[in-house]
Design an enzyme around this catalytic site. Structure first.
Site, mmCIF file in Angstrom:
data_model
loop_
_atom_site.group_PDB
_atom_site.id
_atom_site.type_symbol
_atom_site.label_atom_id
_atom_site.label_comp_id
_atom_site.label_asym_id
_atom_site.label_seq_id
_atom_site.Cartn_x
_atom_site.Cartn_y
_atom_site.Cartn_z
ATOM 1 N N GLU A 273 -6.407 -3.024 13.021
ATOM 2 C CA GLU A 273 -5.689 -2.791 11.865
ATOM 3 C C GLU A 273 -6.131 -1.501 11.240
ATOM 4 O O GLU A 273 -5.380 -0.614 10.573
ATOM 5 C CB GLU A 273 -6.409 -3.916 10.913
ATOM 6 N N TYR B 146 1.762 -6.993 9.550
ATOM 7 C CA TYR B 146 1.685 -8.799 9.678
ATOM 8 C C TYR B 146 2.442 -9.317 10.661
ATOM 9 O O TYR B 146 2.785 -10.349 10.669
ATOM 10 C CB TYR B 146 2.197 -9.147 8.187
#
Ligand code: RTP
Ligand code: MG
Length: 136
Positions: free
Chosen positions: A128, A51
């Site tokens: 990701e 994040y």
């Protein structure tokens, strides 16, 4: 339409509710194929790294604390228009605003404990997926 990949995380609240299978069924029924999957309990460093784009946001610490509060189920999904299709299945970030029948409307309790993560763009998805599945 292009075949895309996107990263999905079933967050600790949804894993604790024992709804991994119900969420997987939604992916399958929408034509999204699970091409990699792994259950793990994220370390703080892993969650902070994942994040990192949100590191300056006021909710960052709560988000990381939540993501390491229990095991998560992480998968790469593949299919036509996978990024948007998956976002549509998830519903709005805040479950109170999520459309009926979406994963967040059905399984999430709050904007913090909101059941699932999904990449927000094809490029983000590539980064990701590589973060958690460097070999796929
Ligand atoms: P995600 O990344 O988890 O798929 O969710 P998202 O795209 O819908 O939302 P994003 O803006 O990327 O935010 C990441 C996660 O941070 C929490 N959040 N809290 N309190 C707040 O205002 C707030 N805003 C975002 C949510 O748990 C969100 O999923
Ligand atoms: Mg996001």
């Amino acid at each position: 339409m292009a075949i895309e990949r996107t990263l999905s995380i079933i967050k600790p609240d949804a894993v604790a509710k024992n709804v991994i299978g119900q969420i997987y069924t939604r992916f399958e029924n929408a034509g999204l194929k699970i091409v990699a999957a792994r259950m793990t309990h994220l370390t703080r460093a892993e969650a902070e790294g994942f994040y990192a784009v949100h590191s300056e946001r006021p909710f960052f610490k709560d988000l990381v604390d939540f993501m390491i509060s229990g095991p998560v189920m992480i998968q790469a999904l593949e299919g036509e228009n996978a990024v948007l299709k998956h976002r549509d299945l998830m519903g709005a970030t805040d479950p109170k605003k999520a459309e009926k029948g979406t994963i967040r409307a059905d399984f999430a309790d709050s904007i913090d404990a909101n059941a699932v993560h999904g990449s927000d763009a094809v490029e983000a998805g590539k980064v990701e997926i590589a973060y958690f599945f460097p070999t796929v």
